[in-house]
Design a protein around this motif. Structure first.
Motif, PDB file in Angstrom:
ATOM      1  N   GLN A 169       1.047  -1.478  -0.017  1.00  0.00           N
ATOM      2  CA  GLN A 169       0.018  -0.021   0.255  1.00  0.00           C
ATOM      3  C   GLN A 169       0.906   1.276   0.250  1.00  0.00           C
ATOM      4  O   GLN A 169       0.735   2.098  -1.127  1.00  0.00           O
ATOM      5  CB  GLN A 169      -0.787   0.316   1.223  1.00  0.00           C
ATOM      6  N   PHE A 498       5.363  -4.812 -12.094  1.00  0.00           N
ATOM      7  CA  PHE A 498       5.612  -3.570 -11.032  1.00  0.00           C
ATOM      8  C   PHE A 498       6.201  -3.767  -9.933  1.00  0.00           C
ATOM      9  O   PHE A 498       6.772  -3.355  -9.329  1.00  0.00           O
ATOM     10  CB  PHE A 498       3.987  -2.172 -11.281  1.00  0.00           C
ATOM     11  N   GLU A 501       9.353  -4.790 -10.042  1.00  0.00           N
ATOM     12  CA  GLU A 501      10.333  -3.392 -10.145  1.00  0.00           C
ATOM     13  C   GLU A 501      10.059  -3.060  -8.637  1.00  0.00           C
ATOM     14  O   GLU A 501      11.342  -2.275  -8.335  1.00  0.00           O
ATOM     15  CB  GLU A 501       9.994  -2.311 -11.248  1.00  0.00           C
ATOM     16  N   LEU A 502       9.357  -2.816  -7.953  1.00  0.00           N
ATOM     17  CA  LEU A 502       9.502  -2.206  -6.478  1.00  0.00           C
ATOM     18  C   LEU A 502      10.303  -2.928  -5.615  1.00  0.00           C
ATOM     19  O   LEU A 502      10.905  -2.402  -5.026  1.00  0.00           O
ATOM     20  CB  LEU A 502       7.711  -2.185  -5.417  1.00  0.00           C
ATOM     21  N   SER A 505      13.774  -2.437  -6.906  1.00  0.00           N
ATOM     22  CA  SER A 505      13.643  -0.939  -5.968  1.00  0.00           C
ATOM     23  C   SER A 505      14.013  -0.466  -4.738  1.00  0.00           C
ATOM     24  O   SER A 505      14.893   0.791  -4.394  1.00  0.00           O
ATOM     25  CB  SER A 505      12.762   0.490  -6.498  1.00  0.00           C
ATOM     26  N   SER A 509      16.972   0.032  -2.597  1.00  0.00           N
ATOM     27  CA  SER A 509      17.053   1.874  -1.113  1.00  0.00           C
ATOM     28  C   SER A 509      17.771   1.089  -0.003  1.00  0.00           C
ATOM     29  O   SER A 509      18.481   1.694   0.995  1.00  0.00           O
ATOM     30  CB  SER A 509      15.600   2.333  -1.476  1.00  0.00           C
ATOM     31  N   ASP A 512      21.338   0.332  -0.166  1.00  0.00           N
ATOM     32  CA  ASP A 512      22.014   1.866   0.147  1.00  0.00           C
ATOM     33  C   ASP A 512      21.776   1.817   1.511  1.00  0.00           C
ATOM     34  O   ASP A 512      23.050   2.801   2.338  1.00  0.00           O
ATOM     35  CB  ASP A 512      20.955   2.893  -0.727  1.00  0.00           C
ATOM     36  N   ASN A 564       9.805   4.815   2.469  1.00  0.00           N
ATOM     37  CA  ASN A 564       9.503   5.957   2.600  1.00  0.00           C
ATOM     38  C   ASN A 564      10.158   7.165   1.454  1.00  0.00           C
ATOM     39  O   ASN A 564       9.716   7.429   0.370  1.00  0.00           O
ATOM     40  CB  ASN A 564      10.335   6.681   3.664  1.00  0.00           C
ATOM     41  N   ARG A 565      11.269   5.763   0.717  1.00  0.00           N
ATOM     42  CA  ARG A 565      11.933   6.594  -0.124  1.00  0.00           C
ATOM     43  C   ARG A 565      11.322   6.119  -1.798  1.00  0.00           C
ATOM     44  O   ARG A 565      11.355   7.079  -2.368  1.00  0.00           O
ATOM     45  CB  ARG A 565      13.144   5.874  -0.695  1.00  0.00           C
ATOM     46  N   ASN A 566      10.498   5.078  -1.683  1.00  0.00           N
ATOM     47  CA  ASN A 566       9.540   4.404  -3.122  1.00  0.00           C
ATOM     48  C   ASN A 566       8.073   4.567  -2.566  1.00  0.00           C
ATOM     49  O   ASN A 566       7.946   4.414  -3.481  1.00  0.00           O
ATOM     50  CB  ASN A 566      10.230   2.487  -2.840  1.00  0.00           C
ATOM     51  N   ALA A 567       8.074   5.876  -1.516  1.00  0.00           N
ATOM     52  CA  ALA A 567       6.292   5.599  -0.952  1.00  0.00           C
ATOM     53  C   ALA A 567       5.597   6.301  -2.138  1.00  0.00           C
ATOM     54  O   ALA A 567       6.257   7.221  -3.271  1.00  0.00           O
ATOM     55  CB  ALA A 567       6.336   6.411   0.049  1.00  0.00           C
ATOM     56  N   ARG A 568       4.429   6.245  -1.943  1.00  0.00           N
ATOM     57  CA  ARG A 568       3.557   6.718  -3.568  1.00  0.00           C
ATOM     58  C   ARG A 568       3.359   8.223  -2.958  1.00  0.00           C
ATOM     59  O   ARG A 568       3.477   9.144  -3.449  1.00  0.00           O
ATOM     60  CB  ARG A 568       1.934   6.560  -3.562  1.00  0.00           C
ATOM     61  N   PHE A 593      21.672   9.816   9.393  1.00  0.00           N
ATOM     62  CA  PHE A 593      20.809   9.643   7.337  1.00  0.00           C
ATOM     63  C   PHE A 593      20.042   9.660   8.399  1.00  0.00           C
ATOM     64  O   PHE A 593      19.051  10.045   7.171  1.00  0.00           O
ATOM     65  CB  PHE A 593      21.503   8.113   7.799  1.00  0.00           C
ATOM     66  N   HIS A 596      17.461  11.550   5.663  1.00  0.00           N
ATOM     67  CA  HIS A 596      16.987  11.035   4.123  1.00  0.00           C
ATOM     68  C   HIS A 596      16.027  10.087   4.115  1.00  0.00           C
ATOM     69  O   HIS A 596      15.636   9.721   3.397  1.00  0.00           O
ATOM     70  CB  HIS A 596      18.296   9.707   3.566  1.00  0.00           C
TER      71      HIS A 596
END
Lengths: 644, 64
Positions: A169, A498, A501-502, A505, A509, A512, A564-568, A593, A596
């Motif tokens: 979600q 998708f 990909e998520l 990703s 992240s 990282d 958080n980086r990939n959130a909608r 960090f 970020h």
């Protein structure tokens, strides 16, 4: 989304009105234990979702939330007001609860967007879009409970299933799921309409009836499946709730098992002692001989020697008498032969020798009568056996006392164990597992039936479509159905792509973030599984097993940063006691960090969690610091730190 | 960190290409927009479904 203002009125430990205005950036809220850090986190949750759960997941009632001092002063309500900004939209959300004298609670919610009040439906929808409750665990969380994200490492588990849904979600996957569901509903409706129209045409009537029947059967089956899913969720809820309850007593179960073992050992020792006591009694019946033998042996020996001496004296006397008799009769007393002079001289010499060697046996035989009795008293070994048995009994008794003391200590520790409730919860959980098993089996069966019905319906619709393809409204509907089906095909394929990909990703992240957070050079990165669970990979490419609590926390924070980086759409992050299990080095890494993590981050920390050196690291990132200042047990205020 | 979020629209367009399905321009983007503004609530869902149905009917009608 960021929080632009927070205003509390008599909420929990916070007395009166406490208001702060906020901007994007990093905020530190300092407070010792019991000053209201967790209450502050819960105030934000309560404003958004209308309920307040304690650390054990229990609902806290309104009359407990109302500040006690305010209540003593006659006030009967508390509230939380949140101002939020998302893009160019400004939101105000205010939740207020009234407490009657009888303790009944009545709440009011008001929400506006860009100063326009929102009706109830739009209000709930807006909250869901801003920060839905399901995903809030990744934004508003207690640092000490981060290890629950370990559940994502499991593939078949209710908790991991719910967590995966929450993650997806956040990432926006439900957009495609919802599109599929909506298009499916629209397609069904189009087909129903087509079937209805077809039925109106004589030549299509039969086909329409068949399609309608298939549709009705399918609807009925889907309703059944829906009910089964409801029951499944209910049972999963029961299992989750009972598991949470029973988790608190895990240690007590171990103690209970240990107590049972100890009781068994004590009973076993008592049996052994009983058997030894019987053996000891047998030995003791004969042991007196050994005791007496020690005293009697010297006397027996003395009497034996006397007896021997006496026997030797008697033999000498007899010989002498025979010799004297032979001399007086000048004839051998034994063979009757006459004695010559040589014989007589030898006999007289012998008599002279016997006279000097022996003498007459003394008449002191009265004490020799005791000899048979004393000689019968000899050592039998029973006393030694009795001593050995007694020592064994003492050893067993010592073990029994030790076990009993340990058992008494455990009994005392377990006296508060609510055995009835625990036993009931175990039974209810077991029953729920059984029912869940039955429900899942029924769902599998129903899914097979659903597939058959869908196939039946698909065939019926296909026939109708072929028959009505070139006639007026049927043609239009047919095109709409075809378009809907095309869209469904496209979205289904895109959804899988998708999701992949998520996952990639999120893995990138998280790796990282992890590399910046961890101080272990051997760790090469993180690998994601189907549930978005993260494994630590070492430099050889192997999965690191046996992760420490601190490593677990670092992995969980890496996941949160990645989400958080990939959130909608982003949301503020509020971390309560974020550094509980971390060493100073990890703490410094996380502090560096922080910027970020999200556009707006709140750290609720106690005195021991951050040092001046830590604050120096993030000085440039800190937007403001607050202190939770306690005036007394029922009055805490939020004060900018510079004013202290 | 570089900010590259996976794009659902890109995935949809790639999937349409892969299936050889030709869709009106902007339709997939419009559907995504509708769904993104929706929520799990029943009433919200019904509203989105009504918008989506109307959009599909309009396209079907215009192609006759």
């Amino acid at each position: 989304v960021i929080i632009t203002a927070l205003r509390l009125e008599d909420f929990g430990i916070f007395y009166g009105t406490q208001a702060v205005t906020l901007e994007p950036g990093l905020y530190l809220v300092h407070g010792r234990n019991g000053r209201g850090k967790t209450t502050l986190l819960n105030a934000v949750r309560w404003a958004l979702y209308g309920h307040y759960m304690d650390r054990q997941g229990r609902l806290v009632p309104g009359e407990v939330i109302l500040n006690r001092q305010a209540r003593r002063e006659g006030r009967d309500q508390f509230s939380v007001e949140l101002s939020l900004r998302e893009g160019s939209d400004e939101y105000l959300l205010r939740r207020r609860q009234f407490i009657s004298a009888a303790g009944a609670a009545d709440s009011q919610v008001y929400m506006e967007r860009n100063r326009q009040p929102l009706p109830a439906l739009d209000r709930e929808r807006a909250i869901q879009l801003l920060l839905s409750e399901r995903i809030s665990q990744f934004f508003l969380f207690d640092g000490e409970q981060l290890q629950r994200y370990e559940a994502l490492l499991l593939h078949e588990n209710t908790e991991s299933h719910l967590m995966r849904q929450s993650v997806e979600q956040i990432l926006g996957l439900p957009v495609l799921d919802n599109a599929l569901r909506d298009l499916g509903a629209i397609g069904t409706e189009f087909n129903k309409r087509l079937a209805r129209q077809a039925r109106q045409l004589q030549q299509l009537e039969q086909l329409g009836a068949r399609a309608e029947q298939a549709q009705a059967d399918l609807d009925s089956k889907l309703a059944d499946i829906g009910q089964l899913h409801d029951q499944e969720r209910k049972q999963e809820g029961i299992i989750r709730e009972r598991d949470q309850f029973l988790q608190k007593y895990e240690n007590s179960f171990d103690q209970l098992k240990k107590l049972e073992t100890l009781d068994e050992k004590v009973a076993d020792l008592q049996e052994q002692e009983k058997a030894l006591a019987t053996l000891l009694a047998d030995e003791l019946r004969e042991a007196w001989r050994d005791v007496l033998a020690v005293a009697v042996e010297p006397k027996t020996e003395e009497l034996r020697e006397k007896l021997e001496r006496k026997q030797r004296a008697l033999a000498t006397q007899l010989t002498r008498e025979q010799m004297e008799k032979s001399l007086s009769s000048r004839r051998c007393a034994l063979c009757g032969q006459a004695l010559d002079l040589d014989h007589e001289r030898r006999i007289m010499d012998e008599l002279a020798r016997l006279g000097s060697a022996g003498g007459e046996a003394k008449r002191d035989g009265d004490d020799l009568t005791q000899l048979p009795l004393l000689a019968s008293i000899v050592r039998t070994g029973h006393a030694e056996a009795a001593i050995r048995l007694d020592r064994q009994m003492a050893d067993l008794n010592s073990q029994e006392v030790t076990h009993k003391q340990e058992a008494a200590r455990l009994r005392e520790a377990l006296q508060n164990l609510p055995e009835g409730e625990v036993s009931r919860a175990q039974k209810e959980r077991d029953l729920a597992h059984q029912q869940l098993g039955r429900l899942r089996s029924a769902l599998e069966h129903a899914a097979r039936e659903q597939a058959e019905l869908e196939e039946r319906l698909r065939r019926a619709r296909e026939e109708i479509r072929r028959a009505g393809a070139h006639s007026g409204p049927q043609a239009e509907l047919t095109r709409a159905i075809e378009l809907t089906e095309d869209l469904i095909r496209v979205i289904e394929i895109a959804k899988g792509r998708f999701r992949e990909e998520l996952r990639t990703s999120v893995e990138t992240s998280a790796t990282d973030a992890f590399k910046q957070l961890t101080n272990e050079p051997e760790f090469d990165g993180l690998r994601i599984n189907d549930n978005y669970g993260l494994e630590i990979i070492d430099s050889r490419g192997d999965i690191v097993t046996g992760r420490s609590a601190g490593q677990e926390q670092v992995v969980a924070l890496s996941l949160i940063a990645a989400l958080n980086r990939n959130a909608r759409s982003g949301a503020p992050v509020i971390m309560d006691t974020p550094f509980g299990r971390l060493d100073p080095e990890h703490r410094s890494n996380i502090l560096r960090f922080l910027r970020h993590f999200a556009d707006q981050v709140f750290l609720l920390v106690h005195g021991g969690e951050v040092s001046d050196a830590d604050l120096h690291i993030i000085a440039a990132d800190i937007q403001a610091e607050f202190e939770l200042h306690r005036d007394d047990a029922d009055r805490t205020a939020i004060i900018p730190r510079s004013r202290i | 960190m570089e900010d590259r979020r996976p794009d659902p629209l890109g995935a949809l367009l790639d999937a349409a290409d892969e299936c050889g399905i030709s869709l009106p321009d902007g339709l997939l983007a419009e559907i995504l927009q509708m769904e993104a503004a929706s929520s799990d609530q029943e009433a919200a869902r019904l509203m989105v479904q009504a918008q989506l149905r109307s959009l599909i009917e309009t396209i079907a009608r215009s192609s006759s």
